[in-house]
Structure formats: structure tokens, C-alpha cells
Design a protein around this motif. Structure first.
Motif, PDB file in Angstrom:
ATOM      1  N   ASN A 114       0.826  -1.206   0.000  1.00  0.00           N
ATOM      2  CA  ASN A 114       0.000   0.000   0.000  1.00  0.00           C
ATOM      3  C   ASN A 114       0.860   1.257   0.000  1.00  0.00           C
ATOM      4  O   ASN A 114       0.523   2.248  -0.660  1.00  0.00           O
ATOM      5  CB  ASN A 114      -0.921  -0.015   1.226  1.00  0.00           C
TER       6      ASN A 114
ATOM      7  N   GLU B 239       2.025   1.835  -3.444  1.00  0.00           N
ATOM      8  CA  GLU B 239       0.980   2.414  -4.292  1.00  0.00           C
ATOM      9  C   GLU B 239       0.789   3.891  -4.002  1.00  0.00           C
ATOM     10  O   GLU B 239       0.594   4.702  -4.914  1.00  0.00           O
ATOM     11  CB  GLU B 239      -0.328   1.644  -4.068  1.00  0.00           C
ATOM     12  N   MET B 240       0.856   4.264  -2.696  1.00  0.00           N
ATOM     13  CA  MET B 240       0.698   5.663  -2.334  1.00  0.00           C
ATOM     14  C   MET B 240       1.840   6.503  -2.901  1.00  0.00           C
ATOM     15  O   MET B 240       1.617   7.604  -3.428  1.00  0.00           O
ATOM     16  CB  MET B 240       0.650   5.804  -0.807  1.00  0.00           C
TER      17      MET B 240
ATOM     18  N   LEU C 187       3.511   5.786  -5.548  1.00  0.00           N
ATOM     19  CA  LEU C 187       3.315   5.859  -6.988  1.00  0.00           C
ATOM     20  C   LEU C 187       2.319   6.958  -7.352  1.00  0.00           C
ATOM     21  O   LEU C 187       2.545   7.737  -8.293  1.00  0.00           O
ATOM     22  CB  LEU C 187       2.828   4.499  -7.497  1.00  0.00           C
ATOM     23  N   LYS C 188       1.215   7.030  -6.574  1.00  0.00           N
ATOM     24  CA  LYS C 188       0.231   8.092  -6.839  1.00  0.00           C
ATOM     25  C   LYS C 188       0.830   9.465  -6.586  1.00  0.00           C
ATOM     26  O   LYS C 188       0.564  10.413  -7.332  1.00  0.00           O
ATOM     27  CB  LYS C 188      -0.997   7.873  -5.954  1.00  0.00           C
ATOM     28  N   PHE C 189       1.628   9.597  -5.521  1.00  0.00           N
ATOM     29  CA  PHE C 189       2.257  10.877  -5.235  1.00  0.00           C
ATOM     30  C   PHE C 189       3.211  11.273  -6.369  1.00  0.00           C
ATOM     31  O   PHE C 189       3.264  12.445  -6.757  1.00  0.00           O
ATOM     32  CB  PHE C 189       3.021  10.783  -3.901  1.00  0.00           C
ATOM     33  N   ASN C 190       3.933  10.274  -6.905  1.00  0.00           N
ATOM     34  CA  ASN C 190       4.816  10.556  -8.042  1.00  0.00           C
ATOM     35  C   ASN C 190       4.018  10.997  -9.255  1.00  0.00           C
ATOM     36  O   ASN C 190       4.424  11.903  -9.996  1.00  0.00           O
ATOM     37  CB  ASN C 190       5.639   9.306  -8.383  1.00  0.00           C
ATOM     38  N   GLN C 191       2.845  10.362  -9.480  1.00  0.00           N
ATOM     39  CA  GLN C 191       1.990  10.768 -10.599  1.00  0.00           C
ATOM     40  C   GLN C 191       1.473  12.188 -10.401  1.00  0.00           C
ATOM     41  O   GLN C 191       1.416  12.977 -11.350  1.00  0.00           O
ATOM     42  CB  GLN C 191       0.823   9.791 -10.741  1.00  0.00           C
ATOM     43  N   LEU C 192       1.090  12.530  -9.148  1.00  0.00           N
ATOM     44  CA  LEU C 192       0.625  13.880  -8.852  1.00  0.00           C
ATOM     45  C   LEU C 192       1.739  14.908  -9.084  1.00  0.00           C
ATOM     46  O   LEU C 192       1.507  15.965  -9.692  1.00  0.00           O
ATOM     47  CB  LEU C 192       0.139  13.952  -7.396  1.00  0.00           C
TER      48      LEU C 192
END
Length: 315
Positions: A237, A240-241, A243-248
């Protein structure tokens, strides 16, 4: 017809001579009644003897007939005979090889399987196969040199040791033994002291070992609990978090969304900065002229006066 005694004696003598010649030839390895073909070869040295066998694939098919020294070439010339049924190429090799550990050599015909067939009286090229004893002799020559060097080094070491322990007063060896004895006594004393120290702290050592066992057991329980709460899922998890922060962060860097435009749009930044400056001036004007805004609903208008530089510095 009666045969005289003299004729019988002559026949008996001749038969004995013939038998003697046959047996002597047989003992030399020659067969007087065999039909053979003779070939020739030569070597740099003589390692053969008369009647040495000639073989093909380990099978005897002939023998050495004659060995002579060629004074012109300085080589040993060998003539050998083989069974006429044997057919081999003129390009074959006559190999000199040892027959065993106890010595003795023989010739082997190594058929080349190509070229013109050899005829009786032909000269065949030779080669030499080194034997086990010869190879060991070469190796032992090097080993003996190394062994001699080692023995000389050992002799020097023993001489140095003798010089070390020899004292002109004839007390050097006794003194050395006495010092060695004192060293052993000191070591024995240290061993006794260590033993007494262990005995004196036996309970403490036992307690330390017990605590270590308890700690190990608790650590094992902790590891088991971490495995049961599925630490791997928590790490997944977290991945994944991240990864989302990197996408943001990538979106903000690309200028996507409101925050991205705010970070990347220079015009919007300039407008916000200008609005912030005007808001600052408005608040300053309210602070300097509050009466103006209390009467904002009155009919009388008070014109706007820009603050002086001194007022800006004071505020």
C-alpha cells in the motif's frame, strides 16, 4: 637295401645340426619356415633389441630383424619383418613405444589409411612415444632439484637453531628451558584466574544467557506477529501511495490541473501578485482613512489619495 652304420651316423649328425639351428633360431624369435616381408626405418638412438616385436593395435605381426648404426646420418637403422598378409600405407608411421614398467620397447605400425601401399624393402618414417618412466624421470629431475634446495634450507634452519640455543657458557639451553617453564607457569596461573573468574560470576553469566534466550524468544514472537499482520500488504500500500504521489508530482510538473497551472502559468502568477499588491494598498488605505469607508454610503465622496512613501515605510 641295407643302410650302413656310417650313413646312419651321418644322417643322425645332420639331423641334430638342423634341429640345433632351428631351436637356436626359434629361441631368437626367428621362424625359418615363415614367409615374411622386410621393411626399414630409423631412429635417433637405439632403444630396441634383436627380435623385439612389431605390433598392430597390440597384436604381434612381426619382429626386428637387424639393428645397425648408420655412420653417414648418425642414426640407428632398423630392419623389421611382418606377415605378408598385412597391408598398410607407405605414409604410415613406425612408432617406438615401451612395453612395460620393467623396460623393453617394441615397434607399432600406425596405419595412415591413405596413400600408396607399402612394398617390401620400403623405408617407413618413424616416431617415438615417451614412456611413463621417461616422463617420471624428467619430472623427478625437477623434483630432486627442489628437494635439494629444501634440504639445504632445512640444514641452514637447523644450524641457526643450534646457534640460537648454544651458549659458550653451556648454560644457554638450561636458561631457555627455565624461561619456557616460567612461561608455562604464567599461562597456568592465567588459566586458573580465568577459571576462578568464571566460577565467581557463574550466576551472572547464567542470568545473561537466560536473558538472551528470552530476548531471542520475544524477537521470534515479534517477527511472527509482523508476519501475521501482513507487513507485505502494508509495504505494498505504501508503494501504491508513493506511486500516486509521483503521478501527482508529474502532473504538477506538466502544468495539469489548477495547482499545475498556478505553478506553471506565469500570467496567472503575475495577476495574483498584482491582486495581492492592490489588496495590500486597499487595506493600508482603510487603515489610514477609516472615515472614508464609514461614510461610503453617504452622498459626499472623498477622493482617493495614494499613500506617501513615508506612510508605506511606516506600515
Amino acid at each position: 637295401m641295407k643302410v650302413s652304420r656310417e650313413v646312419k651316423t651321418a644322417i643322425l649328425v645332420l639331423s641334430g645340426i638342423a634341429l640345433f639351428i632351428y631351436l637356436f633360431s626359434y629361441l631368437k624369435g626367428e621362424d625359418l619356415f615363415s614367409n615374411t616381408q622386410t621393411y626399414y626405418t630409423e631412429f635417433n638412438y637405439n632403444a630396441l633389441s634383436a627380435s623385439s616385436p612389431v605390433t598392430v593395435k597390440g597384436n604381434k605381426i612381426g619382429k626386428i630383424e637387424d639393428i645397425s648404426y648408420d655412420f653417414d646420418s648418425g642414426k640407428t637403422r632398423v630392419s623389421f619383418s611382418v606377415n605378408p598378409k598385412l597391408k598398410f600405407s607407405k605414409n604410415s608411421k613406425i612408432r617406438l613405444y615401451p612395453t612395460g614398467l620393467m623396460g623393453g620397447n617394441a615397434l607399432a605400425i600406425i596405419d595412415a589409411a591413405d596413400g600408396e601401399m607399402a612394398q617390401a624393402g620400403d623405408f617407413i618414417q618413424s616416431e617415438v612415444k615417451e614412456g611413463l618412466i621417461t616422463s617420471l624421470g624428467d619430472d623427478f629431475s625437477d623434483i630432486s632439484k627442489d628437494l635439494g634446495t629444501t634440504l639445504r634450507s632445512t640444514d641452514t634452519l637447523v644450524g641457526n637453531l643450534n646457534t640460537l640455543v648454544t651458549d659458550e657458557s653451556e648454560e644457554g639451553l638450561k636458561q631457555t628451558i627455565a624461561e619456557l617453564n616460567a612461561t608455562l607457569k604464567s599461562f597456568k596461573s592465567v588459566a586458573f584466574s580465568a577459571n576462578n573468574l568464571i566460577k565467581a560470576n557463574d550466576e551472572k553469566l547464567t542470568s545473561v544467557l537466560d536473558n538472551f534466550d528470552k530476548t531471542s524468544a520475544e524477537l521470534a514472537i515479534l517477527i511472527k506477529d509482523l508476519n501475521e499482520v501482513k507487513l507485505s500488504n502494508t509495504i505494498k500500500n505504501a508503494d501504491e501511495m508513493l506511486l500516486k504521489f509521483n503521478q501527482l508530482a508529474a502532473g504538477l510538473e506538466a502544468g495539469k490541473g489548477s495547482m499545475g497551472k498556478l505553478l506553471k502559468d506565469d500570467a496567472l502568477y503575475d495577476n495574483l501578485e498584482k491582486a495581492s499588491k492592490e489588496l495590500e494598498l486597499l487595506l493600508l488605505d482603510i487603515k489610514l482613512h477609516p472615515a472614508r469607508y464609514r461614510r461610503i454610503l453617504s452622498k459626499k465622496e472623498i477622493p482617493y489619495e495614494a499613500p506617501t512613501q513615508e506612510q508605506l515605510n511606516n506600515n
